[in-house]
Structure formats: C-alpha cells, structure tokens
Design a protein around this motif. Sequence first.
Motif, PDB file in Angstrom:
ATOM      1  N   GLU A  86       3.815  -2.138   5.757  1.00 21.17           N
ATOM      2  CA  GLU A  86       4.207  -3.552   5.738  1.00 21.17           C
ATOM      3  C   GLU A  86       3.015  -4.475   5.485  1.00 21.17           C
ATOM      4  OE1 GLU A  86       6.055  -4.285   9.573  1.00 21.17           O
ATOM      5  OE2 GLU A  86       6.361  -2.110   9.545  1.00 21.17           O
ATOM      6  N   GLN A  87       1.826  -3.955   5.700  1.00 23.29           N
ATOM      7  CA  GLN A  87       0.636  -4.817   5.611  1.00 23.29           C
ATOM      8  C   GLN A  87       0.304  -5.172   4.161  1.00 23.29           C
ATOM      9  OE1 GLN A  87       0.939  -2.040   7.341  1.00 23.29           O
ATOM     10  NE2 GLN A  87      -0.528  -1.918   9.035  1.00 23.29           N
ATOM     11  N   PRO A  88      -0.491  -6.251   3.996  1.00 22.67           N
ATOM     12  CA  PRO A  88      -1.024  -6.533   2.656  1.00 22.67           C
ATOM     13  C   PRO A  88      -1.902  -5.372   2.204  1.00 22.67           C
ATOM     14  CG  PRO A  88      -1.467  -8.371   4.149  1.00 22.67           C
ATOM     15  CD  PRO A  88      -0.921  -7.253   4.983  1.00 22.67           C
ATOM     16  N   GLY A 121       3.628  -7.169  -2.570  1.00 22.50           N
ATOM     17  CA  GLY A 121       2.514  -7.500  -1.697  1.00 22.50           C
ATOM     18  C   GLY A 121       1.241  -6.750  -2.026  1.00 22.50           C
ATOM     19  N   ILE A 122       1.106  -6.348  -3.293  1.00 29.20           N
ATOM     20  CA  ILE A 122      -0.105  -5.665  -3.738  1.00 29.20           C
ATOM     21  C   ILE A 122      -1.041  -6.701  -4.353  1.00 29.20           C
ATOM     22  CG2 ILE A 122      -1.065  -3.886  -5.256  1.00 29.20           C
ATOM     23  CD1 ILE A 122       0.789  -2.528  -3.447  1.00 29.20           C
ATOM     24  N   VAL A 149      -5.204  -4.709   7.180  1.00 31.69           N
ATOM     25  CA  VAL A 149      -5.165  -4.699   5.716  1.00 31.69           C
ATOM     26  C   VAL A 149      -5.588  -3.315   5.272  1.00 31.69           C
ATOM     27  CG1 VAL A 149      -5.893  -5.914   3.633  1.00 31.69           C
ATOM     28  CG2 VAL A 149      -6.181  -6.994   5.871  1.00 31.69           C
TER      29      VAL A 149
END
Lengths: 256, 256, 256, 256, 256, 256, 256, 256
Positions: F195-197, F227-228, F175
């Motif tokens: 790609e991560q949160p 995804g923010i 993250v």
Amino acid sequence: MKPETLKRILKDLHDGSIGPEEAFRSIKHLPYENMEFARVDHHRAVRSGLPEVIYCQGKTPKQILAILRSLKKSGHNLLATKLLPETFQKIKKELPGKAEYNLEARTLVIRQKTRQKKEGLIVVVSAGTSDIPVALEAAVTAETFGSRVETVFDVGVAGIHRLIDNLDRLREARVVVAVAGMDGALASVVGGLLEQPVSAIPTSVGYGASFGGVAALLTMLNSCASGIAVVNIDNGFGAGCLAHKINLLAGPKASV
Amino acid sequence: MKPETLKRILKDLHDGSIGPEEAFRSIKHLPYENMEFARVDHHRAVRSGLPEVIYCQGKTPKQILAILRSLKKSGHNLLATKLLPETFQKIKKELPGKAEYNLEARTLVIRQKTRQKKEGLIVVVSAGTSDIPVALEAAVTAETFGSRVETVFDVGVAGIHRLIDNLDRLREARVVVAVAGMDGALASVVGGLLEQPVSAIPTSVGYGASFGGVAALLTMLNSCASGIAVVNIDNGFGAGCLAHKINLLAGPKASV
Amino acid sequence: MKPETLKRILKDLHDGSIGPEEAFRSIKHLPYENMEFARVDHHRAVRSGLPEVIYCQGKTPKQILAILRSLKKSGHNLLATKLLPETFQKIKKELPGKAEYNLEARTLVIRQKTRQKKEGLIVVVSAGTSDIPVALEAAVTAETFGSRVETVFDVGVAGIHRLIDNLDRLREARVVVAVAGMDGALASVVGGLLEQPVSAIPTSVGYGASFGGVAALLTMLNSCASGIAVVNIDNGFGAGCLAHKINLLAGPKASV
Amino acid sequence: MKPETLKRILKDLHDGSIGPEEAFRSIKHLPYENMEFARVDHHRAVRSGLPEVIYCQGKTPKQILAILRSLKKSGHNLLATKLLPETFQKIKKELPGKAEYNLEARTLVIRQKTRQKKEGLIVVVSAGTSDIPVALEAAVTAETFGSRVETVFDVGVAGIHRLIDNLDRLREARVVVAVAGMDGALASVVGGLLEQPVSAIPTSVGYGASFGGVAALLTMLNSCASGIAVVNIDNGFGAGCLAHKINLLAGPKASV
Amino acid sequence: MKPETLKRILKDLHDGSIGPEEAFRSIKHLPYENMEFARVDHHRAVRSGLPEVIYCQGKTPKQILAILRSLKKSGHNLLATKLLPETFQKIKKELPGKAEYNLEARTLVIRQKTRQKKEGLIVVVSAGTSDIPVALEAAVTAETFGSRVETVFDVGVAGIHRLIDNLDRLREARVVVAVAGMDGALASVVGGLLEQPVSAIPTSVGYGASFGGVAALLTMLNSCASGIAVVNIDNGFGAGCLAHKINLLAGPKASV
Amino acid sequence: MKPETLKRILKDLHDGSIGPEEAFRSIKHLPYENMEFARVDHHRAVRSGLPEVIYCQGKTPKQILAILRSLKKSGHNLLATKLLPETFQKIKKELPGKAEYNLEARTLVIRQKTRQKKEGLIVVVSAGTSDIPVALEAAVTAETFGSRVETVFDVGVAGIHRLIDNLDRLREARVVVAVAGMDGALASVVGGLLEQPVSAIPTSVGYGASFGGVAALLTMLNSCASGIAVVNIDNGFGAGCLAHKINLLAGPKASV
Amino acid sequence: MKPETLKRILKDLHDGSIGPEEAFRSIKHLPYENMEFARVDHHRAVRSGLPEVIYCQGKTPKQILAILRSLKKSGHNLLATKLLPETFQKIKKELPGKAEYNLEARTLVIRQKTRQKKEGLIVVVSAGTSDIPVALEAAVTAETFGSRVETVFDVGVAGIHRLIDNLDRLREARVVVAVAGMDGALASVVGGLLEQPVSAIPTSVGYGASFGGVAALLTMLNSCASGIAVVNIDNGFGAGCLAHKINLLAGPKASV
Amino acid sequence: MKPETLKRILKDLHDGSIGPEEAFRSIKHLPYENMEFARVDHHRAVRSGLPEVIYCQGKTPKQILAILRSLKKSGHNLLATKLLPETFQKIKKELPGKAEYNLEARTLVIRQKTRQKKEGLIVVVSAGTSDIPVALEAAVTAETFGSRVETVFDVGVAGIHRLIDNLDRLREARVVVAVAGMDGALASVVGGLLEQPVSAIPTSVGYGASFGGVAALLTMLNSCASGIAVVNIDNGFGAGCLAHKINLLAGPKASV
C-alpha cells in the motif's frame, strides 16, 4: 556574387575593357583555395569580415595545420573549435601565429588584428558547472568575432534565486546565450524573464534519460517562452555565432 | 542457377549422358567453399565477373586471411573493406598477393588482373573533409570493380559556390556519389542540379543531434530532388557497388 | 545554366548584339513561372525532356489545377502523385486534357505526346497484395516517363518459390524495383539473386513494431546484398524515377 | 520587477508615504488577471509593448473568448494562433473587435492600434507550396508585432535557380525566416548564402521517414551553415516572434 | 509451490504431525540461499532439473565465484554466460570444478553430470561469420541443458543457395535457431521454408542504421513467416533455453 | 524568501531600524557563495536542514574540492555522488573532514553531525546483483539525510518466491525504493503487493533492447500498479532523496 | 520442394517416362494460384495440413473474397484475421461457406472439416480486460489450427493473487500465451513461475509512454525469466500459430 | 495475505476448528470476483479502504457497467477514469448510484460514503490552460480517495511571477502535483522552490517535437531539482493516487 558585381563585369565586357573569357572566369570562380582534401572558403571572409573558423573534429593534425595556414592569408583572426588537447600538443609548435588555447572550451584563437574596443554586450549563462565548456565555446566564438561577452555560470533553476540575483546583468545584454543540460529548463525561465532574443544551447550533460542532450534539446524546442533560438546539442560555436550576428545587426551604437 | 543450365542438365539426363544421382548433385550444389565459419560464395564471381569482397568488421585476422585465400582461387581482384590498420599490420605479411592498403578508406585491394582502360565516369563528391574516408571507400570499391572514378572533396552547401564551380565535372559523370554527414543537404542540391542518378551516402560525421548519421540519412531519404538512391550510414562500399552496377549497365560506349 | 549558354550570352554582349541589361536578365532568370504559391520549374522540362510532376499532398484542388495548367505549356506528359480520389473528383471536370486516374496508385496522367515504343524493361515486384498501391505508383511513374514496365505482385519471402518461379522475368529487367512492408526482406533476397541494380521501396504496410514502415526501411538499408538503392517509405514516385533514370542511361539499344 | 521599482517602493516605505502592508502587496503582485482556468499575463504587455497572444490549441471556444476579452484591456493588438476554422466560426460573432482571420495561417488578429509605417524588413521563404500555412503564421506574427514582412514561396533546393533568382530580396532583409519540410535543406543553403541571422522552421510536410517534421528538424539543427536559429516543428509563431525581436533590436533606423 | 505440497503440509498440521509455526515456515520459505548480494534460486533446479545459470555481466569476479560455489550444491551442470575472457582469467584457478570456457561464446560450463546420449535435434544457423559468437552461446546453452545441437554458419540470404543447400539438415531439427544481424532477413526465409518453430536472435552485428541490432530485431518481429519466436538482441542464452524447452516438450522419442 | 521575512524587513524599514539600501540588499541576496564556476546554494541548507550534495560527474577534482570546502561551512553532513574511484584517489588527502567512500555506490559522505537515532524505515529492494550500485546510492543518500534504511537485494520476479519471502520487511517500511534494470517488472509487482508509495529506479543494467535502461524506465512509467514514483535511469540519489522527503513528512512518530 | 520429389522427377526422366520439358515444368512450378494481385500459396497447405490464413488489413473486400474462394479448394479450414466488422458486413453474403465471425478478435473462420477431438492444451492469459481482443485472436488461431485452447483473462500483476489462483490451470498447459499491454510485466512473472515455453504478445493497450505497445514489447524482450518467445505488438495470430506449432511437436499423446 | 492471517488459519486448523480443505480454500482464494472478461479485485478494497477504480479506456460500456456493479458491493466510493462523454451518455441511466461526471477530467465518481472532513492538503498546479483536464483527473482522484485538494492553474514558467504569487498556497501543501506539457519546466521550478515531495505529470499538450508529451516527460525525469516523482504522460490518476498515499502516510494530524 552580388548583382552589382555581375552588372559591372557585364558592363566592362560591353565596354570592351575585358573579353568574354575573362568575364566568364570572373563570374564562375568565387575565391576559394583548393587543397584537395579541403576547399578553403575565402569568399566568406571577403564578404563578412568575420574571422575564419575551422571545425577540427574528424580532421588530422596535418589537415588542421594546412587549413590554418591557408586561412591566415585573409588577415582575419582565426578560430579553431573542438580541438582536442592532444591534437593541440601535436601542432602547437607549427602554428602560424601566437595561439590562445582554451583548455575547457577546446578552442584555439590566433589573432591577426589588434583588439578593438567592443560594443554590444552578449551574456552567456550556464545552468551548471558541467555546462561551462560549452558555454565557453560560445563565449570565445562571439568574443573572437568582435562582441563584448560576459559569463554567469551555475545559475540553474533548482536554486532560482541565483538566477534572479543576476537578472540585472542579463537585462543589459542585447542577446543572452542560455546553456543547459539535464532538464534544460534554464532557457524557458530566462526567456520568460527577458525581452531579448535568447540563443539556447542544450548540452550533453546528464545521464540516463537525458540521452546525451536530447532531453534538454526537446525542452528548449518546446519552450513556452517565445523567441528562443535553439542550436544543436553542445554547439557553442553556433550559438556564439548567431548571438554575434544579432549583436552586429544592432550596430555599434544601438542600445536596447 | 539459370533455367538454361537446368534444362541442359535435364537434357543430359534424358539422353543418358548423366545418371539421376549426378543430376541431383549438379542441381543442388551451386559452387561455394565451406570453411565452417564461412561459406565463400564462388557463385557470385562466376556469375558476375566482379571481384570478391570481404567485409572485415567482426572477423578475426585468421578468418580474414582464410577467406582471402579461398577467394583468391577465383582469379579476380580482391577487395576487403572496414579493415582496421591494426588488423592490417597483423596480416600483411601473410597476404596472398601484393596488397594496396588505403589507410583512410580502410580498404585492402589485391589485384590479380592487369588494369584495363576504364570507361564510364563516376564522380564521388563529399561535403566536408571529415567525410573523405567514406567517400574513398566508395571510390576504391567502384575503381576496383572496374569503373573510372574521380573525386571532388569539401564542396558542402555552406559555401555553395565551391560546388557550382565543379558542376562541369559532375555533369560528365554517368553516376554521382554524394557523401555528407551533419545536415546531409549536399545530396538534395546535387540531385536538383543534375539529371543523372545520384547515390547518396549519409556519414556519421557530426555530433549532438546528428545521432551518428541519422540526421543526414533522414535528410537524404526525404530529399525533394528525385532519383536519389540512399544507402546505409557510412556504407561507402554499398554506394560504390551500386554506382558501378549502374555504370556497367550503360555499357562501355554509352554517353549521357 | 550550362557554361556554353553563359559564354554565348557574354559573347553576344561583347559583340554588341545585346546590351548589358539584357545580358543580365538572361543570366539571372532561368525559366520558371511565378504563381506566388508556387514557382513552376519549366527549366527541368527544358533540360531533361521528362514529364512534369506535381506532388499533390498538402495542396488545395485550386493550386493543383493551376499548376497543371502551367505545366501543360511544356508539351510534355503530366504526372500528378498522391492525388486523393476525393480531390480527383473535385477537379476532374476542369483538367487540362484527358486524364488517366489510377485509383490504387493515386496517380493522374495527362498525355500530350503519343506513346512511342518503349525499350529497356523495368520490373516492379511487390511482397504482398497490400503493397500494390505503392508498387503501382512506381510503375506508373516509370511508364509515364517512357520506360517499359512489368509488374509481379505478391511474391514475398514467406513463400519463396513464388519469387523463384518469376526469376526469369526479373532477370530480363535492366532495373528491378522491390516493394515490401513488414519485414522488408524481399529486397535482400532479390538483391542476392540478381546482378542488376535494385531500387527498394519500404512501405508502411504492417502494424505494431513495423512503425509505419520503419522496420522495412531499416531492413533495406542494412541489406547484406550489395547494390540496393533505398528510397523513402511509400515513395513509389522516387523509385520509379530512379529506375527510369538508370534505364535511360543504358540507352535505347543497350542490353544487359 | 526591476530593481529600481523595488528600490522606489522601499524608499516610499522608508519615507512613510506608504505602509508596510501596501508595500508588500506592491511587491508581491505583478499584474495578471486570474480567470481560474487562465492567468492572463498583463505584465508582459506592460513590459514590452508587444501585442498579446493566445495559443488556441487545447482551449475551448469559451476560454478563448474570455481570454481575448481580458487581453483587450491592454489596448494592444491581439493575436490568436492555431485557431481552427470551425472554432473561428463558433466565436466570430462574439469577438471583441474587428477580426482578421487568415484561413491558411489559422491566425486571428484584432487590431486596436492604427497601423504605423513599419521599418526593418523580414523575409519569409518557404521551400514548397505545402509549407505556406506555417510560413504565413510566421509572417502574420511578425507583421502584427510591427515588423515589415515579405514572403517568397516555393523556392526549395530541388530547383535552386528559383532561390538564387530571389537572393536580392533576401539580402535586403534584416532577418530571414526559412520554412521547409521534407529534407529541410533550404535553411542550410539560405544560411550559406546570407550573412544575416536565419530563423529556421521545420514543418511537418512530408511522409514516411520525415516522421512528422523530425527529418527537417534534424537537418536544420545539424546545418553546416552557422547562425541558424531553429524553432519547434510547425512553430511559425515562435520564429516570427524571434525574427521580430531581432528586428526590434536593430532599431527603427538601423540598416544592415 | 504446488497445491499438493500445500495440501500435504496442511494435512500434516491437521494430523498433528507438525505444529503451526513449522507449517508457516514450510509454506513461506521456498529454497534459496541468501548471500546478501544475491539470492541463489535453488528452487528452479529442484523444479526443472535444468542446470543452474549465472549471467556474469555487471557482477564482480568475487560475486561470480561465490554464486558458482553456491550453485554447485545442486549437483547439476553449471553454465555461466557473458563471461569476459579477462574475468575468466581472474577466476579460473578458483573455479569449483573442471571448466570448459568457450572464448567465442563467452560461456563457461562446469559439468557435474556425465554426458548422456542426447535426443531431439536443434539446429543453429547464422547469417554471417560475425554472428557466430551469439550462435555459439545459443548452442552451448541448449547442449549444456541436454539437447543435441548442430550448427550451420554463414548461410545468409545474400547467397541464398548456401541456405538451400543445407535445408535437409534444417528439416531434421525439431527447432531451428536463426541468428542474424544487419537486415535479419534469414529468420523470415527460414521461417518460410520450414514447418518447425523458429527461434530468432537478432545480433548487434552491423553499423550505421543497424542501430546495434534494432534493424534485425524489427525485421524479425515483422516477419511475414508465421511462428517466429523472437528474443532480445544478442540473447543467445534465451534462444537456446527456449529451443531446449520446446525440444524437451517433444519428449525423448518424438519425431517431427 | 518567505512572506513573513519580507514583511518583517519591510516593517523594520518602516520603523526606521534599517535603511532602504540595507533592505534592498536583504531582499535581493539570498545566501549563496559565488565561486565563478559554481554558485553554492547555502539557502537550501538553511531552509531544509538537509545535508548539502554535490553531483561530481563533469566536474574537475579541483572544483569538487572547492565546493566541498564551501559547503562545509553549513555544518551539515556532506554528500557527493557519482564520484569515480580514480577521482576519489586524487582528492582524498585534501578532503575537509573524515570521508566515508562507498566504492560500489560511488558516494562520499563527510559527517559533521553525530548520528542521531533514526526513525521511519525505508527499504531499498533490487531485482538483481548488478543493480546493487544504484540501490546503494539511494540507500546512502536517504541514510545520510537521516532516514533509517534497510536493503534487500536480488529479489527479481524471475524467482518471485524470494520477493514474497521478504514481504514482511517491505510492509514495515514507510516507503519502498524498487531498483531494477532489464524488464523492470519488480516495481509493478512490489507496487501491486504494497500500500505504501513506491519510488522506482530503472537501471541501465541489461543489453540489446534494454537500450541503457529505457526498457525498464518505460515498464515503470506504464506500471498497472498505482502510486509508482519514477525517477531517471540510475538516479539513486533522486529516489533516495524523494523517499527521505516522504519519510520526513510522516514525522518522527508516525507509524503506518 | 523436397529432395525426394526432385529425385523422383529426375528418375522418371532418366527412365524416359517423362521428357525434359515436362520435368523442367514440374521442378519449376510449385503449386500456387496466380490471381495477379495475389499468389495464393497452395504449397503451404499441401505441406503442413494447416488451415489457410488470410491477413485482411490493406486488402479490399473484393480481394479478400477472391482469395477465400481460391483457398477453399484446399479443403482445409479457412482463417481470416484483422477483418474489420464493416468489411465483414460487406462480404458476408458472398462467403464460400458458413462463417464464424468473432467480433472482438476480428477473425473469420470457415470450417470445411468436422471438429476432431483436440489434444494438448494451450492456455492464453491476458493481463487486462482491454487485452482480450488480441488474446482471442491467438486463441481462435490455435483452436482453428487444431489445438485445445483455454483462456484466463484479467490476471495482471497489479493484483498478483488472481494469477496465482489460476496457476494450476496454467501448469496443465503445454504452452502458455501471455498477453499484456502497458508494463507487460505479466510475461516475466508467468515465465518465472512456469517451466513451459511462454509465447508473449505485447499489446498496444495503454497511453502516453506506452508508445502503442513499445513499452510492453521492450519489457518482454528484456524479461529476466528465460524461455520467453516474443512476437510483434498485437500479433495474436503469430503467437497462436507459434503455440500450435510447439503443441504439434509434442505430439497427440505427449504429456508434460 | 498478511502473515498473521496465515498463522491464524493454520492455528485454527491445528486446533481442529477448521479442516484442511477449508484451510486450503481460505489460503488459496483471496477475494476477487471472476466475471470472465474481468477479475474484480475486492482484496485491494479490503486491504486499504480506498475506493475502487476502473480504467475505462478499451472497455465496452457493458463491461464498465458490470464492473461498477461488482465494485459497488465493497461499500466504498467508486471512481472511473478516462471515461469518454459519449460512453457516459450511454451508461448514465443504468449507473448503480448517483453519478458525478466531470466532463473535463473525464472522471465518474459514485459516492457511497458521506464526505468526511478532510485533512492534509494537496495542491495541484498546472502550467497552462490546456493541461487542466489532466490536472483535474489528479485532483478528482486524490479528493475521492479522501485528501483535501486545491488547484492553481496556468502558472507556467513563461510568466514566472504568476507562480511566485501563489507560492504561499503551495507551501501549505504536504504534496504538490505539478502538471505541464510542452517544455515541462514547471516541475523543475516548483521542485527548486519547495521542500515537499513533488509529483510531476507530463501532459501530451504541445505539437511538433513535443512528441505527444515525451519532451515534458524527459524534462521531468532529468530535473535538476531533487525529489521529483514522475508518472506516465497524462496519468492524472497515478499522480493523484501517489499524492494521496503520501498524504495518508503523514497522518490526519501531521503538519509539515
């Protein structure tokens, strides 16, 4: 002025017991004291039997003292709100009576009537520890006016079992005052769990997008639970006053 | 510059009494004094005969003194507004004339003209005791400009009989200035009771959802009563100035 | 109710010419007509001699007609504002008198008094072509009330010579009404060039960060020029009414 | 779930009259009906004896009908709010009972209980004609719940004698609901004149800087009169519900 | 990184003059210095030849000093903005070079290059005396970057002849920076009178409904005059930087 | 309380191993300690194994100490946030354990568990130097809870190569916490590159139209990158907590 | 009016070639055409050689046609903005010349001058497909005024490689116009990557907390990159005009 | 572009297997398709294996179709959001594949991959029936991306037993998406009851002071429960995407 009063004055005039000039003065002047910088409203005391209240913010120590002295004549208990500790220090020696100053609530009470046994319970619940000052202002107000008041602090919805654990006490109240800053969600949850009217006070506790209490205010105004009565941010006095008026309405013997 | 002046200059030029360069300079430069950090507008004084005014917020003591000295040349009364007590202490010994400093209104007046008998009454009413500083700024402004001014304080709508008791005095005014913070409802009630123009000043008195006077400002802008002239929050000077201009228009002998 | 009226009623009562019940009714009921959905205020007309006004937004055609009929009894000119063209179409056949409907201003005037010669000039200036409807509402209002009104449109500050070219006309006015949307700067410039009171109307003309007129409203409230009287966004009626009241104050023969 | 219920269930379990699985189910499931898109809360009806309410905004005609049918099982009166006329037209033939649709209030009532004699008066006052729909929503709500309700419309503060003329009726009420848009000043004036709790509804009536009711909302939150209970803009249901709850508290025989 | 650089690196690699690892590092690391709490962007200096700038608000004296020392290596002039006097006092003995601190503008300049003759004029105009600090920040910025700058203060639209008297100077500029708080109308008037690009800075000067510069910001964004480039409230640096970039574009010999 | 617990209690009751009163108490009281001004939620610790946290703003030194002592009983690490240096000075001698006070982050950690090897990386990136305090609050929070944390400061988008140079480290994280004030654009760029949160914290760094962090908050809420996860302005604790929860979910052995 | 003109008029007067009345008229009336509802500013065209522009929002088809006909006399190209398709349909047959209507940009161009070879490149970049209409308004404006314009659409920061892939084209421009709604981060990234002035247009594209473009506006005003010139939301015309003015300043032969 | 790719390209170049021009092109152009009005980002699909998404608001039917066709080449599932029913009707015959259109969620899914068994549960809870469309957008998004999704509707806090009754299902989820308008209190209560990350979506459901979802947004940002990840108002896509990314992180076999 009530119609009966007017009718009586007119009748007296008609009967000749008073003259027109005297009647005119009676009708025109309801009682208040003109101190130039303030016009103390004795009429309210006459009418309702409630203690007089002075809102101290923006007033000088001198003005506060003068108004308290004028109010004292009513014989009622006196309540001063939003009184800063430093102002209290300046005036405490000259106060017209024995003062009870609550440092957290920033309230000053001067009692002129002996405490009578109070009936009709108001419960004040706060979401967090930081909301206590506002909650206490509401509690002191309602108690000074003559209601029985209990407090339950730090039962916010982030740990909802703390609230549920206290539901029994809340259910005994005629009115519940819910005090919360930040997300203000306490009012909605309390309003959903109880049948009684809920007086909701948003507080300025929080930071960032709490905008000094606006977030909690909007939450409460938009509550999905019905029967939520919202007052201004940090307005402990207003909510305490409203709760007392509702309690009063229920009468000394009413039970919910 | 008025058309007549321009025509006269052009005529002088045509007649040969002045040359084109001189004419150009006359046309181009209206009177003001350039002090680099400020350009003091002597033209306004020439034009209207009103005293010069200096708004002190954001100016250094040095700048305030320099501008006052420049303004003094006009021979008019001088008015400084929003002058903090601490700034007044710093400059009071060097002031160009005898100063009348109003601690509550934060105004400074230096009189260069003897007081003449004033005609045309302006009444300034305030809703609460905390609104007095702003009300006084309006009163001092209009009085310094030459209007007759009376004040009636603490007649907010929560005890409406106090306002009604003073209606006779308000009805004598050519213009009423209504000053209120919190709910700002005084302006609507005064506007509904009187026929005169009402100049309404919202004040920053209040807390929480008063948002520093925004609540009162919106109330006044949305007043159901017609003929309400609203000014900026806490803008006592603006309302006093407007009231005086209207009073002036009515002339020395006008009666409503 | 004026004190004299009250005194007279009381005197009559004292003299026995009326009984207490009658006196009570006289005192209690100021004239208005109760139509359940509206209480038409005949008292205002009695008091001020101004035409009655009906604000049509949010009212049904039926309600508008009923109120107009009630108002007609006063014998004054009638003015209806914010009357949509489609609503006008629905009611025009049943109007109680000859209607003058201004499509741009969305005003309806029904005259019951012959036009008298008007004195005292009000000039309404607009910044742009799109501000004309609001400017016309102000103009129609003041004209119907009895002021002499002239209009000067599209003189915004982006081409300031157009405004300066019309300064002579503006200087003849007792009051100037300045109407502007977008940046609202016209009011400041007009206020800086003239000595007269300026009634400023922000309009909702613009897009984006004009926020439906908020930008222009704030500009006007913060005007550096003094003596600017601001009204609500798009409130042509309010500004026209205020301008007329000031004009009235100056009296039929006053000259500035 | 009340503690007694829990204790009884546990006792039954202890006594062996029920098994643990059955006890678990009793504890876990309070009564509601799961319709996937809605979970109809029968628990509220069981608890309070108040009619069920459905807020129609954002729901499809199909959903509204399904919820009404589910609610009907409670045997209570049904109330639907914010029901658009066009939606009512679509569903009126399939309604589970005789419908009373109020076109102005946009409320639908289906009565399943005969009207009983109501005690305890609530008076709903509105500032203007345009506020009537919201005022009616409050009135219908309180009346459907079982309160006695009277209405007084168009008594805004711009013509304050209309309000004062109706003070007697207001003084008879246990609770007053004050409904106002634009400047929202009615709540402050009513709150200042009466001792009873006042439930204040800001409406979205107005334009420009009324910001869809925000101006009136802020006025009411900042009211100088104490004991004002504010609800969301246009929330007639909320205020009616609150007023009824307070009325209920006072009991069938209470008199103020 | 420019494509040519990339191509050259790749070519070197192809030619064998560098290995893949070295190429990877060249591509990946553009020049900056990592100080953990800050990554000083030497790339900007390399690219544009402009002096390095440090925005001091929210940085500790220690951090400011460390960054200045790192920036010094570039050999360019250094500029620090929003540097409080008290912070300057703390660091002034340790500064890496001779400091020019402007108390009003709160700027610090450390020159490492001799002043060259500057071409291309930028004129900074301010509406009032209180706007001078922001105007000076813009002036110091553009001057330190290499533009020729003149200032004209206190020419707000309330006395528009002061502005018109200075039009000749403004017309000589390539870019005009207009600085105004309160109503912010200066930008519109300047933009209407000139053909050049105008960089407009709203300032937080004002009170009440100026909302810390929001009123002026909105005025400028909604300006009827076209070609107004708005920056953040009080952002003298941004406007000075923009004006210099435009000036730079016009080249050393350009004339308008 | 989990259903299994309830079932077990009920079973015990059915089996007779406990009586109904005991069962009732078990069900009703989840563990918390009532200190009147606070109800310390031991249940959370029992449930999640996370350290207890105390938010210090608005609490007195006395209250903070008392709560810390109560929390200590859990045996977990303790975390206090928003603890002012001056408050820390007052309480540091009486703290129930060895304190790690982070002056920038304003966090206090009291460890009761030995540090175990941490798995699962969280990277906290800040746009500027002034955002570091908030970034550190997030880092300290996640680290105290048990995550492995790295920080990368001053990589705002104005010099985007600094961010890109650190992309490899960011890509290793499970993250990423992105911290930015002013324009808040860092979150969008990071979210577009990874790609991560991404947990995004707007900070109150900035001035003028940053409105204390509102500008950055809105930027992040409106991010085009998906995804923010946004938290409140300056809420380092919230973002650190969220990042840790996500990290926890991935398990000790998960790899992205 | 330029000083030289004034001097010449005065000289003619002095020489006797014109009389004072004629001189007065010359000075007073700068060229514009009074059409009552509009005052067409021919002076601007005379001064700057730029095409005339008409902003169509809020104007009737009749007014638009009349203004276009008046403008035509200047001999310049004509530009109409914010012209709705339905309005274009109504007026297209009566247009005074061959119309180029851009359906997306809602612009109308009537050319009266043959296209000359344009020098000096402006690049307009948009973050998304939905921002294209505003971007096109900017492009059409600058192109009609005489600049060379290229467009690059859909290069928002969520997929930043698309922007970087187009950096070469952007670097060739004298000015870049960056158009973005939602988070508005494009302007910051472009401003950080380029040395040129960037004219940033926030658009109303987005939903929820984008508040009709306010989020993007605030992002751009708070950009960490320096030299960003912000215009009103959706103000393609303003940004195109500003970009052209800057381009013009750089001269026909300037190269960056 | 990942470092490994860059390194490999550079190595190939070093080895001579590719020439510098080819290397340059490989580095510079990440895959996207330029359609002038849109640049379809194939890189995202390559990188993450997630379906391509098109946000339809503000795009013409033609543009939507063209982008869908371009996206189809990726072989992934396609998702279109905010697609109005009327637009769907226009394009449905030309869609490149079998469409699943969800009328409530306004989503369109075109599957190109067979459904695989999904692991890792996401539960979407909504406060009311009116919140269902937004909740469904989140559910469809996460499901199309590959998560297992369940929904629980109408469990708002006004009847909190409905929520508690569903706690078991919520506790099984890896991530919970909480959807609520009006007071938005659901997120706080869910966040207080669960240990998992909660993705909170404020919806625009409500009226008056809900300000189109601002009230719920602020409630969620100020939630006292920690670990709440807030997205934009009505942003079902964003929350669904975030929830899926977190779920993905936990891996196919992770269990909480």
